[in-house]
Motif scaffolding. Structure first.
Motif, PDB file in Angstrom:
ATOM      1  N   PRO A 121      35.076  42.410  -5.389  1.00  0.00           N
ATOM      2  CA  PRO A 121      35.807  41.735  -4.313  1.00  0.00           C
ATOM      3  C   PRO A 121      37.253  41.358  -4.669  1.00  0.00           C
ATOM      4  O   PRO A 121      38.133  41.412  -3.815  1.00  0.00           O
ATOM      5  N   ALA A 122      37.509  40.995  -5.916  1.00  0.00           N
ATOM      6  CA  ALA A 122      38.880  40.634  -6.308  1.00  0.00           C
ATOM      7  C   ALA A 122      39.816  41.835  -6.180  1.00  0.00           C
ATOM      8  O   ALA A 122      40.973  41.695  -5.764  1.00  0.00           O
ATOM      9  N   VAL A 123      39.317  43.014  -6.514  1.00  0.00           N
ATOM     10  CA  VAL A 123      40.111  44.236  -6.371  1.00  0.00           C
ATOM     11  C   VAL A 123      40.340  44.531  -4.886  1.00  0.00           C
ATOM     12  O   VAL A 123      41.446  44.875  -4.463  1.00  0.00           O
ATOM     13  N   GLY A 124      39.294  44.343  -4.094  1.00  0.00           N
ATOM     14  CA  GLY A 124      39.429  44.525  -2.651  1.00  0.00           C
ATOM     15  C   GLY A 124      40.459  43.585  -2.068  1.00  0.00           C
ATOM     16  O   GLY A 124      41.261  43.978  -1.211  1.00  0.00           O
ATOM     17  N   GLN A 125      40.473  42.331  -2.535  1.00  0.00           N
ATOM     18  CA  GLN A 125      41.433  41.353  -2.026  1.00  0.00           C
ATOM     19  C   GLN A 125      42.861  41.745  -2.364  1.00  0.00           C
ATOM     20  O   GLN A 125      43.773  41.525  -1.570  1.00  0.00           O
ATOM     21  N   ILE A 126      43.080  42.327  -3.530  1.00  0.00           N
ATOM     22  CA  ILE A 126      44.430  42.773  -3.890  1.00  0.00           C
ATOM     23  C   ILE A 126      44.876  43.869  -2.929  1.00  0.00           C
ATOM     24  O   ILE A 126      46.015  43.865  -2.446  1.00  0.00           O
ATOM     25  N   HIS A 127      43.974  44.804  -2.611  1.00  0.00           N
ATOM     26  CA  HIS A 127      44.319  45.864  -1.660  1.00  0.00           C
ATOM     27  C   HIS A 127      44.640  45.286  -0.284  1.00  0.00           C
ATOM     28  O   HIS A 127      45.607  45.711   0.365  1.00  0.00           O
ATOM     29  N   VAL A 128      43.848  44.335   0.162  1.00  0.00           N
ATOM     30  CA  VAL A 128      44.108  43.705   1.464  1.00  0.00           C
ATOM     31  C   VAL A 128      45.466  43.003   1.440  1.00  0.00           C
ATOM     32  O   VAL A 128      46.262  43.136   2.379  1.00  0.00           O
ATOM     33  N   SER A 129      45.749  42.294   0.362  1.00  0.00           N
ATOM     34  CA  SER A 129      47.032  41.592   0.249  1.00  0.00           C
ATOM     35  C   SER A 129      48.202  42.576   0.238  1.00  0.00           C
ATOM     36  O   SER A 129      49.245  42.317   0.850  1.00  0.00           O
ATOM     37  N   LYS A 130      48.019  43.708  -0.441  1.00  0.00           N
ATOM     38  CA  LYS A 130      49.045  44.754  -0.403  1.00  0.00           C
ATOM     39  C   LYS A 130      49.233  45.270   1.015  1.00  0.00           C
ATOM     40  O   LYS A 130      50.356  45.546   1.441  1.00  0.00           O
ATOM     41  N   GLY A 131      48.149  45.378   1.755  1.00  0.00           N
ATOM     42  CA  GLY A 131      48.230  45.821   3.143  1.00  0.00           C
ATOM     43  C   GLY A 131      49.057  44.874   3.988  1.00  0.00           C
ATOM     44  O   GLY A 131      49.848  45.309   4.834  1.00  0.00           O
ATOM     45  N   VAL A 132      48.899  43.581   3.754  1.00  0.00           N
ATOM     46  CA  VAL A 132      49.691  42.588   4.486  1.00  0.00           C
ATOM     47  C   VAL A 132      51.171  42.760   4.155  1.00  0.00           C
ATOM     48  O   VAL A 132      52.040  42.680   5.046  1.00  0.00           O
ATOM     49  N   LEU A 133      51.477  43.022   2.903  1.00  0.00           N
ATOM     50  CA  LEU A 133      52.866  43.276   2.511  1.00  0.00           C
ATOM     51  C   LEU A 133      53.424  44.480   3.269  1.00  0.00           C
ATOM     52  O   LEU A 133      54.530  44.435   3.810  1.00  0.00           O
ATOM     53  N   HIS A 134      52.641  45.553   3.335  1.00  0.00           N
ATOM     54  CA  HIS A 134      53.097  46.747   4.057  1.00  0.00           C
ATOM     55  C   HIS A 134      53.247  46.465   5.546  1.00  0.00           C
ATOM     56  O   HIS A 134      54.151  47.003   6.196  1.00  0.00           O
ATOM     57  N   LEU A 135      52.395  45.626   6.081  1.00  0.00           N
ATOM     58  CA  LEU A 135      52.515  45.239   7.484  1.00  0.00           C
ATOM     59  C   LEU A 135      53.840  44.514   7.717  1.00  0.00           C
ATOM     60  O   LEU A 135      54.527  44.781   8.701  1.00  0.00           O
ATOM     61  N   ARG A 136      54.199  43.629   6.814  1.00  0.00           N
ATOM     62  CA  ARG A 136      55.484  42.909   6.940  1.00  0.00           C
ATOM     63  C   ARG A 136      56.663  43.876   6.912  1.00  0.00           C
ATOM     64  O   ARG A 136      57.709  43.587   7.482  1.00  0.00           O
ATOM     65  N   LYS A 137      56.494  45.005   6.228  1.00  0.00           N
ATOM     66  CA  LYS A 137      57.550  46.016   6.153  1.00  0.00           C
ATOM     67  C   LYS A 137      57.465  47.016   7.311  1.00  0.00           C
ATOM     68  O   LYS A 137      58.209  47.984   7.333  1.00  0.00           O
ATOM     69  N   CYS A 138      56.530  46.795   8.240  1.00  0.00           N
ATOM     70  CA  CYS A 138      56.271  47.705   9.369  1.00  0.00           C
ATOM     71  C   CYS A 138      55.870  49.102   8.898  1.00  0.00           C
ATOM     72  O   CYS A 138      56.130  50.107   9.563  1.00  0.00           O
ATOM     73  N   ALA A 169      39.877  40.377   6.527  1.00  0.00           N
ATOM     74  CA  ALA A 169      40.385  41.744   6.383  1.00  0.00           C
ATOM     75  C   ALA A 169      40.246  42.518   7.690  1.00  0.00           C
ATOM     76  O   ALA A 169      41.151  43.256   8.096  1.00  0.00           O
ATOM     77  N   GLN A 170      39.135  42.344   8.374  1.00  0.00           N
ATOM     78  CA  GLN A 170      38.942  43.034   9.652  1.00  0.00           C
ATOM     79  C   GLN A 170      39.917  42.519  10.708  1.00  0.00           C
ATOM     80  O   GLN A 170      40.452  43.298  11.505  1.00  0.00           O
ATOM     81  N   ILE A 171      40.174  41.227  10.713  1.00  0.00           N
ATOM     82  CA  ILE A 171      41.165  40.660  11.638  1.00  0.00           C
ATOM     83  C   ILE A 171      42.546  41.237  11.338  1.00  0.00           C
ATOM     84  O   ILE A 171      43.294  41.607  12.249  1.00  0.00           O
ATOM     85  N   LEU A 172      42.880  41.331  10.057  1.00  0.00           N
ATOM     86  CA  LEU A 172      44.179  41.898   9.673  1.00  0.00           C
ATOM     87  C   LEU A 172      44.309  43.349  10.101  1.00  0.00           C
ATOM     88  O   LEU A 172      45.384  43.782  10.538  1.00  0.00           O
ATOM     89  N   LEU A 173      43.229  44.104   9.975  1.00  0.00           N
ATOM     90  CA  LEU A 173      43.260  45.505  10.400  1.00  0.00           C
ATOM     91  C   LEU A 173      43.551  45.589  11.897  1.00  0.00           C
ATOM     92  O   LEU A 173      44.353  46.423  12.338  1.00  0.00           O
ATOM     93  N   GLY A 174      42.951  44.708  12.683  1.00  0.00           N
ATOM     94  CA  GLY A 174      43.247  44.654  14.107  1.00  0.00           C
ATOM     95  C   GLY A 174      44.690  44.255  14.374  1.00  0.00           C
ATOM     96  O   GLY A 174      45.331  44.762  15.296  1.00  0.00           O
ATOM     97  N   LYS A 175      45.220  43.358  13.548  1.00  0.00           N
ATOM     98  CA  LYS A 175      46.619  42.929  13.690  1.00  0.00           C
ATOM     99  C   LYS A 175      47.567  44.093  13.437  1.00  0.00           C
ATOM    100  O   LYS A 175      48.589  44.220  14.128  1.00  0.00           O
ATOM    101  N   VAL A 176      47.238  44.949  12.474  1.00  0.00           N
ATOM    102  CA  VAL A 176      48.080  46.122  12.211  1.00  0.00           C
ATOM    103  C   VAL A 176      48.157  46.978  13.467  1.00  0.00           C
ATOM    104  O   VAL A 176      49.251  47.397  13.873  1.00  0.00           O
ATOM    105  N   ASP A 177      47.022  47.230  14.087  1.00  0.00           N
ATOM    106  CA  ASP A 177      47.005  48.051  15.322  1.00  0.00           C
ATOM    107  C   ASP A 177      47.840  47.402  16.415  1.00  0.00           C
ATOM    108  O   ASP A 177      48.618  48.072  17.084  1.00  0.00           O
ATOM    109  N   ARG A 178      47.683  46.092  16.611  1.00  0.00           N
ATOM    110  CA  ARG A 178      48.445  45.403  17.652  1.00  0.00           C
ATOM    111  C   ARG A 178      49.938  45.424  17.365  1.00  0.00           C
ATOM    112  O   ARG A 178      50.748  45.707  18.254  1.00  0.00           O
ATOM    113  N   ASP A 179      50.316  45.141  16.113  1.00  0.00           N
ATOM    114  CA  ASP A 179      51.731  45.129  15.765  1.00  0.00           C
ATOM    115  C   ASP A 179      52.346  46.517  15.900  1.00  0.00           C
ATOM    116  O   ASP A 179      53.490  46.657  16.337  1.00  0.00           O
ATOM    117  N   GLU A 180      51.565  47.541  15.564  1.00  0.00           N
ATOM    118  CA  GLU A 180      52.076  48.911  15.685  1.00  0.00           C
ATOM    119  C   GLU A 180      52.309  49.258  17.153  1.00  0.00           C
ATOM    120  O   GLU A 180      53.317  49.860  17.507  1.00  0.00           O
TER     121      GLU A 180
END
Length: 184
Positions: A121-138, A169-180
């Motif tokens: 799970p800690a490795v998964g969390q790092i990937h999710v956090s990286k995803g949030v960073l990429h989301l901030r960069k569009c 993480a699932q909420i964030l994935l939905g946020k990526v779709d909405r922001d896109e």
């Protein structure tokens, strides 16, 4: 006291949570001093709480202290050091310091993988956090990939679908779709 504080944090009662974390830190400080690994754990939980409140600058300072304590007491290659680097990356992202954030995640991921393997799970969390960073960069495709990889790791690690890590993480994935969709 720390566990009561964590329970309040997870239930969303952030003010009560911080009160218990501070009391725990103060009590332990008398017996253990400021630089004990247990103190780093309490400070890390407080930094996570500050992140929840968008108090990124205060969280960053606290995380730097945690990182110093953990590196000095646990060494450079420990899962707690990697999770602190991940939290540090989240602090930097919240402050808009995206290159510092990326550097923290880049350092955290191989350290965590070397310590606990790729399905943790800690490795998964790092990937999710990286995803949030990429989301901030569009960078939507990269964000989806990172968050999706984190969800995949959570699934392989048998994290229940109702666990807060999986749900966020699932909420964030939905946020990526909405922001896109908003950017099109």
């Amino acid at each position: 006291l720390q566990l009561i504080g964590e329970s309040y944090r997870l239930s969303g009662e952030l003010s009560k949570s911080m009160s218990y974390f501070r009391a725990s830190f103060s009590m332990r400080e008398r017996f253990l001093g400021k630089d004990h690994p247990s103190q780093a754990d309490t400070l890390h939980r407080m930094a996570l709480l500050l992140l929840t409140k968008n108090r990124n600058k205060a969280a960053l300072q606290m995380c730097k202290t945690v990182l110093t304590i953990r590196q000095e007491t646990l060494g450079e290659s420990h899962l707690d050091v990697a999770t602190t680097l991940c939290t540090l990356g989240r602090c930097y992202a919240g402050l808009g310091k995206l290159s510092d954030s990326h550097r923290s995640f880049k350092e955290a991921l191989p350290m965590a993988e070397a310590t606990v393997g790729t399905v943790h799970p800690a490795v998964g969390q790092i990937h999710v956090s990286k995803g949030v960073l990429h989301l901030r960069k569009c960078q939507f495709d990269t964000a989806k990939g990172s968050i999706g990889k984190g969800i995949g790791i959570f699934t392989l690690a048998k994290v229940h679908h109702s666990h807060p890590l999986m749900k966020s993480a699932q909420i964030l994935l939905g946020k990526v779709d909405r922001d896109e969709m908003l950017c099109v």
